[in-house]
Design an enzyme around this catalytic site. Structure first.
Site, PDB file in Angstrom:
ATOM      1  N   SER A 213       1.015   6.774   2.152  1.00  0.00           N
ATOM      2  CA  SER A 213       1.651   7.853   2.913  1.00  0.00           C
ATOM      3  C   SER A 213       2.790   8.491   2.123  1.00  0.00           C
ATOM      4  O   SER A 213       3.493   7.823   1.358  1.00  0.00           O
ATOM      5  CB  SER A 213       2.214   7.306   4.215  1.00  0.00           C
ATOM      6  OG  SER A 213       1.192   6.687   4.956  1.00  0.00           O
TER       7      SER A 213
ATOM      8  N   SER B  27       4.511  -0.803   3.832  1.00  0.00           N
ATOM      9  CA  SER B  27       4.810  -2.108   4.450  1.00  0.00           C
ATOM     10  C   SER B  27       5.019  -3.174   3.382  1.00  0.00           C
ATOM     11  O   SER B  27       4.251  -3.250   2.422  1.00  0.00           O
ATOM     12  CB  SER B  27       3.653  -2.550   5.352  1.00  0.00           C
ATOM     13  OG  SER B  27       3.519  -1.677   6.426  1.00  0.00           O
TER      14      SER B  27
ATOM     15  N   GLU C 279      -9.820  -1.275   6.472  1.00  0.00           N
ATOM     16  CA  GLU C 279      -8.561  -1.442   7.193  1.00  0.00           C
ATOM     17  C   GLU C 279      -8.755  -1.180   8.681  1.00  0.00           C
ATOM     18  O   GLU C 279      -8.313  -1.939   9.520  1.00  0.00           O
ATOM     19  CB  GLU C 279      -7.521  -0.483   6.614  1.00  0.00           C
ATOM     20  CG  GLU C 279      -6.166  -0.620   7.290  1.00  0.00           C
ATOM     21  CD  GLU C 279      -5.093   0.229   6.627  1.00  0.00           C
ATOM     22  OE1 GLU C 279      -5.432   1.128   5.848  1.00  0.00           O
ATOM     23  OE2 GLU C 279      -3.906  -0.007   6.916  1.00  0.00           O
TER      24      GLU C 279
ATOM     25  N   GLN D  34       0.861  -1.192   0.000  1.00  0.00           N
ATOM     26  CA  GLN D  34       0.000   0.000   0.000  1.00  0.00           C
ATOM     27  C   GLN D  34       0.899   1.244   0.000  1.00  0.00           C
ATOM     28  O   GLN D  34       1.622   1.491   0.964  1.00  0.00           O
ATOM     29  CB  GLN D  34      -0.870  -0.013   1.260  1.00  0.00           C
ATOM     30  CG  GLN D  34      -1.842   1.143   1.343  1.00  0.00           C
ATOM     31  CD  GLN D  34      -2.425   1.287   2.750  1.00  0.00           C
ATOM     32  OE1 GLN D  34      -1.706   1.131   3.739  1.00  0.00           O
ATOM     33  NE2 GLN D  34      -3.698   1.571   2.848  1.00  0.00           N
TER      34      GLN D  34
ATOM     35  N   ASN E  82      -4.347   7.031  16.281  1.00  0.00           N
ATOM     36  CA  ASN E  82      -5.497   6.988  17.188  1.00  0.00           C
ATOM     37  C   ASN E  82      -6.000   8.382  17.572  1.00  0.00           C
ATOM     38  O   ASN E  82      -7.177   8.548  17.890  1.00  0.00           O
ATOM     39  CB  ASN E  82      -5.147   6.165  18.425  1.00  0.00           C
ATOM     40  CG  ASN E  82      -5.183   4.677  18.110  1.00  0.00           C
ATOM     41  OD1 ASN E  82      -5.307   4.290  16.937  1.00  0.00           O
ATOM     42  ND2 ASN E  82      -5.080   3.839  19.118  1.00  0.00           N
ATOM     43  N   GLU E  83      -5.109   9.392  17.532  1.00  0.00           N
ATOM     44  CA  GLU E  83      -5.597  10.761  17.795  1.00  0.00           C
ATOM     45  C   GLU E  83      -6.643  11.130  16.742  1.00  0.00           C
ATOM     46  O   GLU E  83      -7.705  11.676  17.059  1.00  0.00           O
ATOM     47  CB  GLU E  83      -4.433  11.773  17.740  1.00  0.00           C
ATOM     48  CG  GLU E  83      -3.458  11.691  18.896  1.00  0.00           C
ATOM     49  CD  GLU E  83      -2.337  10.678  18.639  1.00  0.00           C
ATOM     50  OE1 GLU E  83      -2.447   9.878  17.683  1.00  0.00           O
ATOM     51  OE2 GLU E  83      -1.365  10.681  19.405  1.00  0.00           O
TER      52      GLU E  83
HETATM   53  C1  LIG Z   1       4.190  -0.164  11.160  1.00  0.00           C
HETATM   54  C2  LIG Z   1       3.661   0.842  10.182  1.00  0.00           C
HETATM   55  C3  LIG Z   1       3.244   0.394   8.949  1.00  0.00           C
HETATM   56  C4  LIG Z   1       2.758   1.307   8.011  1.00  0.00           C
HETATM   57  N1  LIG Z   1       2.413   0.826   6.782  1.00  0.00           N
HETATM   58  C5  LIG Z   1       2.006   1.698   5.843  1.00  0.00           C
HETATM   59  C6  LIG Z   1       1.706   1.218   4.518  1.00  0.00           C
HETATM   60  O1  LIG Z   1       1.790   0.029   4.225  1.00  0.00           O
HETATM   61  N2  LIG Z   1       1.350   2.107   3.585  1.00  0.00           N
HETATM   62  C7  LIG Z   1       1.237   3.447   3.857  1.00  0.00           C
HETATM   63  O2  LIG Z   1       0.880   4.188   2.966  1.00  0.00           O
HETATM   64  N3  LIG Z   1       1.505   3.940   5.098  1.00  0.00           N
HETATM   65  C8  LIG Z   1       1.891   3.094   6.094  1.00  0.00           C
HETATM   66  N4  LIG Z   1       2.204   3.573   7.352  1.00  0.00           N
HETATM   67  C9  LIG Z   1       2.146   5.030   7.607  1.00  0.00           C
HETATM   68  C10 LIG Z   1       1.004   5.449   8.513  1.00  0.00           C
HETATM   69  O3  LIG Z   1      -0.241   5.306   7.874  1.00  0.00           O
HETATM   70  C11 LIG Z   1       1.278   6.900   8.943  1.00  0.00           C
HETATM   71  O4  LIG Z   1       2.444   6.873   9.747  1.00  0.00           O
HETATM   72  C12 LIG Z   1       0.128   7.498   9.729  1.00  0.00           C
HETATM   73  O5  LIG Z   1      -0.978   7.711   8.885  1.00  0.00           O
HETATM   74  C13 LIG Z   1       0.507   8.819  10.427  1.00  0.00           C
HETATM   75  O6  LIG Z   1       1.007   9.732   9.514  1.00  0.00           O
HETATM   76  P1  LIG Z   1       2.409  10.488   9.768  1.00  0.00           P
HETATM   77  O7  LIG Z   1       3.437   9.442  10.074  1.00  0.00           O
HETATM   78  O8  LIG Z   1       2.642  11.396   8.609  1.00  0.00           O
HETATM   79  O9  LIG Z   1       2.202  11.349  11.087  1.00  0.00           O
HETATM   80  P2  LIG Z   1       1.547  12.797  11.208  1.00  0.00           P
HETATM   81  O10 LIG Z   1       0.337  12.888  10.372  1.00  0.00           O
HETATM   82  O11 LIG Z   1       2.631  13.812  10.988  1.00  0.00           O
HETATM   83  O12 LIG Z   1       1.114  12.794  12.730  1.00  0.00           O
HETATM   84  C14 LIG Z   1       2.040  13.033  13.805  1.00  0.00           C
HETATM   85  C15 LIG Z   1       1.208  13.097  15.098  1.00  0.00           C
HETATM   86  O13 LIG Z   1       0.300  14.218  15.067  1.00  0.00           O
HETATM   87  C16 LIG Z   1      -1.030  13.769  15.287  1.00  0.00           C
HETATM   88  N5  LIG Z   1      -1.972  14.545  14.488  1.00  0.00           N
HETATM   89  C17 LIG Z   1      -1.829  14.883  13.177  1.00  0.00           C
HETATM   90  N6  LIG Z   1      -2.927  15.578  12.761  1.00  0.00           N
HETATM   91  C18 LIG Z   1      -3.767  15.661  13.849  1.00  0.00           C
HETATM   92  C19 LIG Z   1      -5.061  16.234  14.054  1.00  0.00           C
HETATM   93  N7  LIG Z   1      -5.720  16.867  13.076  1.00  0.00           N
HETATM   94  N8  LIG Z   1      -5.629  16.098  15.288  1.00  0.00           N
HETATM   95  C20 LIG Z   1      -4.973  15.453  16.305  1.00  0.00           C
HETATM   96  N9  LIG Z   1      -3.742  14.894  16.158  1.00  0.00           N
HETATM   97  C21 LIG Z   1      -3.161  14.988  14.937  1.00  0.00           C
HETATM   98  C22 LIG Z   1      -1.033  12.321  14.842  1.00  0.00           C
HETATM   99  O14 LIG Z   1      -2.087  11.617  15.416  1.00  0.00           O
HETATM  100  C23 LIG Z   1       0.344  11.855  15.317  1.00  0.00           C
HETATM  101  O15 LIG Z   1       0.320  11.508  16.680  1.00  0.00           O
HETATM  102  C24 LIG Z   1       2.676   2.697   8.318  1.00  0.00           C
HETATM  103  C25 LIG Z   1       3.084   3.149   9.584  1.00  0.00           C
HETATM  104  C26 LIG Z   1       3.581   2.229  10.505  1.00  0.00           C
HETATM  105  C27 LIG Z   1       4.009   2.751  11.849  1.00  0.00           C
END
Ligand SMILES: Cc1cc2nc3c(=O)[nH]c(=O)nc-3n(C[C@H](O)[C@H](O)[C@H](O)COP(=O)(O)OP(=O)(O)OC[C@H]3O[C@@H](n4cnc5c(N)ncnc54)[C@H](O)[C@@H]3O)c2cc1C
Length: 383
Positions: free
Chosen positions: A128, A162, A246, A125, A360-361
């Site tokens: 991100s 992933s 998902e 997938q 989860n936020e």
């Molecule tokens: C083990 C693992 C596997 C993954 N596999 C995939 C995959 O296969 N394909 C893929 O595309 N992605 C994958 N991901 C990525 C994952 O979907 C993203 O890490 C996730 O969506 C969070 O985005 P970010 O890392 O950009 O964090 P950010 O969006 O920058 O968030 C950082 C923090 O700020 C908080 N935050 C952001 N906006 C808000 C808001 N509006 N209100 C409150 N809090 C907020 C978030 O909750 C988080 O705690 C994977 C991640 C992990 C850890």
């Protein structure tokens, strides 16, 4: 809600249980994030498929058994109870396949579903991006129309994909209309072979050091129209039907956590750490409550309801439950918890649960606003 299984469903459970008892490997397979582990998991997928246990809810023409949603949950319960290997094909079978069934044309269904079911082709997938995780719609990877060749040219970067270091194909969203008024508009959903010219997959190590995911770079990658899923520009709507799956049901069925809760009880019986009694009981109750809540969801869906925003409740529940189960197990193990083993591996992976599939936020915001109808947070209120 009727929790009694019908005679047909009970027979289905017995058949699944017997097959798993006869076929689940005696020793755990090596991590799927290593080359030997990857091959072993693909062989396991082929074995499941050979007897039509890899995608039980799919139609028979695509290797399935036409199983109902109830039977699927039953199968998952048996699968985890039997200690069967993790599904290396999960991105494809649980996240992409529902979209291919819903939005793909017959040619795409014939081309992609059978090899997904047998594990011959594993999907990653690619959603991100470095600046677009929680706020996925702000993604900036582009798709430029190429009428002459009958397709699109992709540029940009995805991250945290992933299984991409070993996978065969990827699926993801690209900005195909830079002039769209809203950031959710003008996005298109593409499928692409990860060895296509112009794609570079750079592995990223996880906490355990294994390359569990990757960055994926696109440099003038040509994708023919035949590999566009859904209508061009309609990518957001197509993608959101995967997100519900998902978070809500398909990725984390209760069987996985009930089996872990049972193993925790066994561990407690072996270690007899009386100070942890309350936490063991608490974790077990939470797993059982999740199971019952899921049966409620299944009943609602079987009656024609939709997953909708309530999928976020499941997401928060299973991810926090997984951490609690593993933390409690490590406490029971004491210093032994430091030694490599399934509880330690499971604990490290559980830490990512509150992040992937939408943090989860964000899920709590969705529950507050769309499930409970609470007022939206004022812009800029969050520190
Ligand atoms: C083990 C693992 C596997 C993954 N596999 C995939 C995959 O296969 N394909 C893929 O595309 N992605 C994958 N991901 C990525 C994952 O979907 C993203 O890490 C996730 O969506 C969070 O985005 P970010 O890392 O950009 O964090 P950010 O969006 O920058 O968030 C950082 C923090 O700020 C908080 N935050 C952001 N906006 C808000 C808001 N509006 N209100 C409150 N809090 C907020 C978030 O909750 C988080 O705690 C994977 C991640 C992990 C850890």
């Amino acid at each position: 809600m009727d929790l009694d299984l019908s005679p047909g469903e009970l027979a289905f459970r017995d058949e699944a249980r017997a097959w798993l008892a006869a076929n689940v490997p005696a020793d755990p397979l090596p991590s799927m994030d290593t080359s030997p582990g990857w091959r072993a998991h693909q062989e396991w997928e082929a074995r499941l498929a050979a007897d039509r246990w890899s995608v039980v809810s799919w139609p028979e023409e695509f290797h399935g058994r036409d199983a109902s949603l109830v039977e699927w949950v039953v199968f998952e319960e048996e699968y985890y109870r039997a200690g069967a290997p993790g599904r290396v094909s999960q991105n494809g079978i649980f996240l992409l396949a529902p979209i291919i069934f819903g939005h793909g044309n017959p040619e795409q269904q014939r081309r992609w579903l059978p090899t997904m079911a047998t594990g011959e082709q594993i999907w990653a997938q690619c959603w991100s991006e470095p600046e677009a995780g929680s706020d996925l719609a702000s993604l900036s990877s582009t798709a430029r129309r190429d009428d002459e060749r009958g397709g699109w040219v992709l540029n940009g970067q995805k991250t945290w994909s992933s299984r991409a270091p070993f996978a065969d194909w990827g699926f993801g969203l690209f900005r195909s209309d830079p002039d769209a008024q809203r950031k959710h508009d003008g996005l298109t959903y593409f499928c692409f072979p990860l060895d296509a010219a112009g794609i570079t997959v750079r592995p990223i190590a996880q906490l355990d050091g294994e390359p569990g995911f990757a960055e994926v770079f696109f440099e003038d990658v040509f994708v023919p129209d035949a590999d566009v899923l859904g209508a061009p520009g309609d990518g957001w709507r197509v993608a959101m039907s995967t997100a519900g799956n998902e978070r809500g049901l398909s990725l984390r069925s209760p069987g996985r956590f009930c089996a872990a809760a049972d193993r925790l009880v066994d561990l407690y019986a072996a270690t007899r750490t009386s100070s942890a009694t309350e936490r063991v009981v608490d974790a077990w109750i939470r797993a059982e409550a999740y199971r019952l809540y899921t049966w409620g969801t299944v009943t609602r869906l079987a009656d024609g309801g939709e997953m909708g925003a309530a999928g976020s409740v499941n997401k928060v529940w299973w991810s926090e439950l997984d951490v609690a189960l593993h933390e409690t197990a490590l406490d029971l193990l004491g210093p032994e918890a430091e030694v490599a083993g399934p509880w330690l591996d499971g604990y490290l992976f559980s830490l990512s649960g509150p992040i992937y599939a939408g943090t989860n936020e964000i899920q709590r915001n969705i529950i507050a606003e769309r499930v409970l109808g609470l007022p939206r947070e004022a812009k800029g209120a969050r520190a």
